[in-house]
Structure formats: C-alpha cells, structure tokens
Write a protein that holds these residues in place. Structure first.
Motif, PDB file in Angstrom:
ATOM      1  N   LEU A   1      -1.997  -7.755   6.219  1.00 54.26           N
ATOM      2  CA  LEU A   1      -3.265  -8.282   5.627  1.00 54.26           C
ATOM      3  C   LEU A   1      -2.752  -9.212   4.297  1.00 54.26           C
ATOM      4  O   LEU A   1      -1.659  -9.531   3.977  1.00 54.26           O
ATOM      5  CB  LEU A   1      -3.836  -6.917   4.582  1.00 54.26           C
TER       6      LEU A   1
ATOM      7  N   GLN B   1      -0.238   0.409   6.024  1.00 49.78           N
ATOM      8  CA  GLN B   1      -1.549  -0.189   6.146  1.00 49.78           C
ATOM      9  C   GLN B   1      -1.574  -1.595   5.973  1.00 49.78           C
ATOM     10  O   GLN B   1      -2.664  -2.256   6.410  1.00 49.78           O
ATOM     11  CB  GLN B   1      -2.863   0.580   5.512  1.00 49.78           C
ATOM     12  N   CYS B   2      -0.796  -2.341   5.099  1.00 44.56           N
ATOM     13  CA  CYS B   2      -0.949  -3.635   4.642  1.00 44.56           C
ATOM     14  C   CYS B   2       0.122  -4.502   5.427  1.00 44.56           C
ATOM     15  O   CYS B   2      -0.240  -5.925   5.446  1.00 44.56           O
ATOM     16  CB  CYS B   2      -0.949  -4.098   3.054  1.00 44.56           C
TER      17      CYS B   2
ATOM     18  N   ARG C   1      -4.613 -10.618   1.078  1.00 39.77           N
ATOM     19  CA  ARG C   1      -5.700 -10.384   0.163  1.00 39.77           C
ATOM     20  C   ARG C   1      -6.212 -11.906  -0.195  1.00 39.77           C
ATOM     21  O   ARG C   1      -7.460 -12.151  -0.490  1.00 39.77           O
ATOM     22  CB  ARG C   1      -5.149  -9.856  -1.175  1.00 39.77           C
TER      23      ARG C   1
ATOM     24  N   CYS D   1       2.403 -11.182   0.385  1.00 39.68           N
ATOM     25  CA  CYS D   1       2.406 -10.879   1.861  1.00 39.68           C
ATOM     26  C   CYS D   1       3.269 -11.761   2.620  1.00 39.68           C
ATOM     27  O   CYS D   1       3.485 -11.305   3.859  1.00 39.68           O
ATOM     28  CB  CYS D   1       1.037 -10.723   2.419  1.00 39.68           C
TER      29      CYS D   1
ATOM     30  N   CYS E   1       0.757  -1.286  -0.045  1.00 40.15           N
ATOM     31  CA  CYS E   1       0.112  -0.014   0.098  1.00 40.15           C
ATOM     32  C   CYS E   1       0.817   1.249   0.137  1.00 40.15           C
ATOM     33  O   CYS E   1       0.282   2.427  -0.393  1.00 40.15           O
ATOM     34  CB  CYS E   1      -1.068  -0.031   1.393  1.00 40.15           C
TER      35      CYS E   1
END
Length: 189
Positions: free
Chosen positions: A171, A63-64, A173, A122, A59
């Motif tokens: 996060l 935030q991620c 996805r 991630c 991001c």
C-alpha cells in the motif's frame, strides 16, 4: 482470592524467561549469528539488531507491505516472520539490492527516475516486492489475473494488470501507484 475483597487478584508468579536460540541469517550477503528470542520477528531484528532500517513497520499485521524483504528470493512481510524460523536463510533488504552499496539496483534507479514515491515510507517495501514479483513472473508463477490458457511454467508476460495485481499487497498512502507501475514497467526485460 480474598473473600473480603472479591476483586483482589491472586498473587502473580514470576515471569519465565522467553526461550532463545542461536540463529544464523545471511543478510545482504553477510552472515550474522545472533541469540534470538523466539518471539522476535525478522523486522525488529533487522531494524534494531542489525541497523537496517529500510524495511518499515507500517501496520505490524502483514497488511501494508512496508516491511517487505526477500527471504531466499521470495518476498515476505518481515513483521510476520519469526526470526528463529528463518535460521540458515538468505535475507535481502532494500539496502542489499545494489552492488556493495555503491551501484543502485535497476528498480531503485527506476523509482528515482520515475519519481515513484512521495513521502517514501513505503518505497523500500515496494522495491523489494517489485524485485520479488519480477522474479516470480520470470519463473512462471501465475497471478490471479494471469491468462489461464498461458503455458504452465513459462515466464508470465507483465502487462499493467499483472503488475497491479502482483503489487497489490503493498500500500501507498500517498497514491503513487501509477508511477510505481511505470518504474516497474521500465525494468521489464
């Protein structure tokens, strides 16, 4: 401004060079001294200058968690950390978690065994964050869900709720959360 052309922009001044400083970082056990633009973030330095591409730019706003690395043993979003502010720090990336690049870190091995990823984008940030979360719990740092009656400074027992809370800044996805939590549970002493 030209009175005949009210939309004409004033003549621009030449751009001033951004300040740079010599910065020394110990990255994955190796010292690196670089001249760094004061605006450069750690993520870009790792990826572009040192060729360590494990940490990902997701991001670019913190935030991620895809860019999570460890700075002096604490997990940070490297997209938000100015590299010059970390002069003298020890940086650990996912590439530096194992022993000399040969042996996998127990969390890396557990992620593979549990198939705790799908696309894998991630995963480096998840693994670095998990290493940091385990260290925080072992040092007695409470989370939002830690029992307030727990003795202060004592290691925090990690149940599923603690793991989910401590990993909430990362996060995925693809939705591999249950297997990520399984992989972390597998390495809890």
């Amino acid at each position: 401004m030209d009175s005949q052309h009210p939309s004409a922009a004033p003549a621009s001044r030449p751009a001033e060079a951004a300040p740079h400083s010599e910065t020394t970082l110990r990255v994955d056990g190796k010292p690196h001294t670089l001249t760094v633009d004061h605006r450069r973030v750690l993520l870009d330095l790792l990826r572009e200058d040192l060729g360590l591409v494990g940490a990902k730019k997701g991001c670019d706003h913190g935030q991620c968690g895809a860019c999570t690395v460890l700075v002096d043993g604490r997990r940070v979003n490297s997209c938000l950390q100015l590299a010059v502010a970390l002069d003298g720090s020890e940086i650990t990336t996912v590439e530096g978690l194992g022993t000399d690049g040969e042996e996998l870190h127990p969390l890396q091995r557990s992620f593979l065994e549990r198939d705790a990823f799908q696309c894998g984008y991630c995963t480096p940030g998840q693994i670095c964050s998990a290493v940091g979360a385990l260290a925080e719990a072992a040092s007695g740092h409470p989370s939002h869900v830690t029992d307030p009656a727990a003795p202060s400074g004592e290691p925090v027992p990690l149940d599923r709720a603690e793991i989910r809370e401590r990993m909430s800044g990362n996060l995925c996805r693809c939705g591999a959360y249950p297997r990520i939590a399984d992989a972390i549970e597998d390495v809890i002493p």
